[in-house]
Design a protein around this motif. Structure first.
Motif, mmCIF file in Angstrom:
data_model
loop_
_atom_site.group_PDB
_atom_site.id
_atom_site.type_symbol
_atom_site.label_atom_id
_atom_site.label_comp_id
_atom_site.label_asym_id
_atom_site.label_seq_id
_atom_site.Cartn_x
_atom_site.Cartn_y
_atom_site.Cartn_z
ATOM 1 N N PRO A 53 0.834 -1.219 0.000
ATOM 2 C CA PRO A 53 0.000 0.000 0.000
ATOM 3 C C PRO A 53 0.864 1.263 0.000
ATOM 4 O O PRO A 53 2.066 1.232 0.278
ATOM 5 C CB PRO A 53 -0.808 -0.133 1.296
ATOM 6 N N ALA A 54 0.220 2.386 -0.296
ATOM 7 C CA ALA A 54 0.924 3.676 -0.353
ATOM 8 C C ALA A 54 1.493 4.019 1.013
ATOM 9 O O ALA A 54 0.864 3.777 2.055
ATOM 10 C CB ALA A 54 -0.025 4.774 -0.820
ATOM 11 N N VAL A 55 2.695 4.571 1.030
ATOM 12 C CA VAL A 55 3.325 4.965 2.281
ATOM 13 C C VAL A 55 2.744 6.301 2.727
ATOM 14 O O VAL A 55 2.742 7.276 1.968
ATOM 15 C CB VAL A 55 4.861 5.052 2.123
ATOM 16 N N PRO A 56 2.193 6.394 3.940
ATOM 17 C CA PRO A 56 1.643 7.674 4.415
ATOM 18 C C PRO A 56 2.782 8.631 4.790
ATOM 19 O O PRO A 56 3.703 8.260 5.517
ATOM 20 C CB PRO A 56 0.821 7.274 5.643
ATOM 21 N N VAL A 57 2.677 9.855 4.328
ATOM 22 C CA VAL A 57 3.649 10.900 4.654
ATOM 23 C C VAL A 57 2.867 12.094 5.195
ATOM 24 O O VAL A 57 2.127 12.758 4.450
ATOM 25 C CB VAL A 57 4.480 11.310 3.430
ATOM 26 N N GLY A 58 3.004 12.327 6.497
ATOM 27 C CA GLY A 58 2.366 13.492 7.108
ATOM 28 C C GLY A 58 3.234 14.732 6.951
ATOM 29 O O GLY A 58 4.459 14.652 6.911
ATOM 30 N N ALA A 178 7.156 12.519 -8.190
ATOM 31 C CA ALA A 178 7.198 11.242 -8.916
ATOM 32 C C ALA A 178 6.133 10.244 -8.463
ATOM 33 O O ALA A 178 5.656 9.440 -9.271
ATOM 34 C CB ALA A 178 8.581 10.597 -8.767
ATOM 35 N N TYR A 179 5.738 10.265 -7.190
ATOM 36 C CA TYR A 179 4.891 9.211 -6.641
ATOM 37 C C TYR A 179 3.420 9.609 -6.703
ATOM 38 O O TYR A 179 3.015 10.639 -6.146
ATOM 39 C CB TYR A 179 5.287 8.904 -5.200
ATOM 40 N N THR A 180 2.609 8.798 -7.357
ATOM 41 C CA THR A 180 1.172 9.034 -7.412
ATOM 42 C C THR A 180 0.543 8.630 -6.083
ATOM 43 O O THR A 180 1.226 8.153 -5.165
ATOM 44 C CB THR A 180 0.551 8.223 -8.559
ATOM 45 N N ASP A 181 -0.781 8.787 -5.999
ATOM 46 C CA ASP A 181 -1.455 8.428 -4.756
ATOM 47 C C ASP A 181 -1.465 6.922 -4.517
ATOM 48 O O ASP A 181 -1.818 6.462 -3.430
ATOM 49 C CB ASP A 181 -2.883 8.979 -4.740
ATOM 50 N N ASP A 182 -1.077 6.129 -5.505
ATOM 51 C CA ASP A 182 -0.947 4.686 -5.298
ATOM 52 C C ASP A 182 0.323 4.330 -4.530
ATOM 53 O O ASP A 182 0.407 3.254 -3.920
ATOM 54 C CB ASP A 182 -0.938 3.953 -6.641
ATOM 55 N N ASP A 183 1.312 5.213 -4.574
ATOM 56 C CA ASP A 183 2.589 4.952 -3.909
ATOM 57 C C ASP A 183 2.819 5.812 -2.679
ATOM 58 O O ASP A 183 3.509 5.404 -1.746
ATOM 59 C CB ASP A 183 3.752 5.173 -4.890
#
Length: 435
Positions: A53-58, A178-183
């Motif tokens: 799953p996508a990595v969450p970044v706050g 570079a990273y979409t919401d899938d990543d």
């Protein structure tokens, strides 16, 4: 003697014996840190949890200063602390005291960090005085805090139709390159509380009304959907500067143009320069205001006020031209009438003016000695003289001069009321709409 020799040898051994120091562990900083975090054991070119799953970044932001707002360039400059929070289990390490480790920018280049950028930015840089303003903090469970101090100049689309009585809303947009919401799942760590501002932030020309955050998805046809974070702030322009520099001078020029209505209509050297001076001054004010503004294709609020004021000033000049022209026509008619009348030199007519007719006075001022009535000079052709001349010549009828009152000051008299009244009405409408 032997004892003395033995003492000397013992002294030399104690003096020149090799001294063993404890090793400086800081010399092995790089290898120890990399060994502790097992950097060489992982491929940090890949995001954490690749394939999952996508990595969450706050994200949270501390706004340090709002440096400049430019209407000409349509941009703003902001300095802020940008902080990222995520978890990378590859960086987990053992700690007996559960303490975090803090590093500078050297370690940042060896691990994975989010590739944030500012959308619609024109210029940006990370501060490097006295060293790179970058901080990396790693916790034993793999949680990471990445903070950096950035100054960015970004675009702000401004609507200047109400300038300078306007309110502007600008946004600083943050997004992964570079990273979409899938990543990568980018989000505000604590909602609106993720955005903090220094209490000392102020601008000379604007009042900062509000800071708030929003989150949206941005779509690119060739790459996909991306999470985008917005820092929104609302600015209300201070009007006092423009009142002093633009509105008051324009109003005073309009009022100055009204002075000509009280100057004698035959004082050409007084009225003409006054009108030209006010017109040129209004032109200078308009040019000065537009020089500091972008060349927009719509009318601004300040343009409406200045151009209406310019029209009032210009009409005051036209008003005097009309008065002068009508006065000239009147004098020509009087001259023709005198030529058609017989000479009445020395004749006394009942009911006529007390002063005798003067040719010089007639040619210069158009007055026949009639006293002022209500402060307005009136010129009247003598009905009695016309009637008597009609009896002699038989060419002039009494009806031709039955209504021979001609008020050459009527335009000035009405202008003294119409011009100020119209301008006051315009100001009431203008300020009720834009204030």
């Amino acid at each position: 003697m032997k004892k003395k020799k033995m003492n000397c040898e013992a002294y030399q051994k104690s003096t020149f014996a090799p001294i063993f120091k404890s090793p400086d562990i800081t010399k092995a900083w790089g290898s120890n840190t990399e060994r502790l975090l097992r950097i060489e054991d992982h491929d940090f070119t890949m995001r954490p949890g690749f394939g999952g799953p996508a990595v969450p970044v706050g994200v949270d932001v501390q706004v340090e200063s709002l440096d400049a707002i430019s209407e000409v360039d349509m941009d703003f400059t902001m300095t802020l602390y940008l902080r990222h929070y995520w978890k990378d289990e590859r960086l987990a390490f053992k700690s007996n005291h559960n303490q975090s480790m803090t590093f500078d920018s050297r370690l940042v280049k060896k691990i994975w960090v989010p590739d944030m950028f500012f959308v619609h930015s024109k210029r940006s840089f990370t501060h490097d005085t006295t060293t790179d303003n970058v901080m990396l903090r790693v916790y034993p469970d793999g949680k990471v805090l990445y903070s950096l101090r950035v100054t960015v100049t970004a675009m702000c689309s401004m609507d200047l139709s109400r300038f300078p009585l306007d309110t502007q809303t600008c946004s600083l947009e943050i997004e992964s390159y570079a990273y979409t919401d899938d990543d990568l799942l980018l989000y505000w760590k604590e909602g609106n509380r993720s955005l903090n501002t220094d209490k000392g932030i102020s601008l000379s020309q604007f009042l900062i009304q509000e800071f708030h955050t929003t989150t949206r998805l941005a779509f690119y046809s060739s790459t996909g959907w991306y999470n985008r974070l917005y820092i929104n702030f609302t600015l209300r322009r201070h009007i006092f500067f423009f009142l002093l520099q633009t509105y008051f001078p324009a109003t005073l020029m309009v009022m100055l143009s009204w002075v000509s209505f009280w100057i004698d209509r035959r004082a050409v050297p007084a009225r003409v320069p006054l009108g030209i001076t006010t017109v040129l001054t209004m032109s200078t004010i308009i040019t000065g205001v537009n020089a500091s503004m972008p060349r927009v294709s719509y009318i601004k609020a300040v343009d409406i006020y200045l151009w209406v004021s310019f029209v009032f000033v210009f009409l005051s000049v036209i008003e005097y031209a009309a008065v002068n022209y009508l006065s000239t026509l009147q004098e020509r008619k009087e001259r023709k009438l005198r030529e058609r009348l017989p000479c009445t030199c020395g004749m006394a007519h009942p009911g006529m003016m007390s002063a005798s007719y003067s040719e010089v006075d007639a040619n210069t001022t158009g007055n026949y000695g009639i006293p002022e009535e209500n402060g307005v000079k009136r010129e009247r052709m003598l009905v009695q003289l016309a009637m008597e001349s009609a009896q002699v010549t038989g060419h002039v009828g009494t009806s031709a001069y039955s209504n021979a009152w001609i008020d050459t000051h009527v335009i000035d008299k009405y202008s003294r009321v119409i011009f100020p009244g119209s301008y006051i009405l315009f100001n009431i409408i203008y300020w009720s709409i834009y204030s």
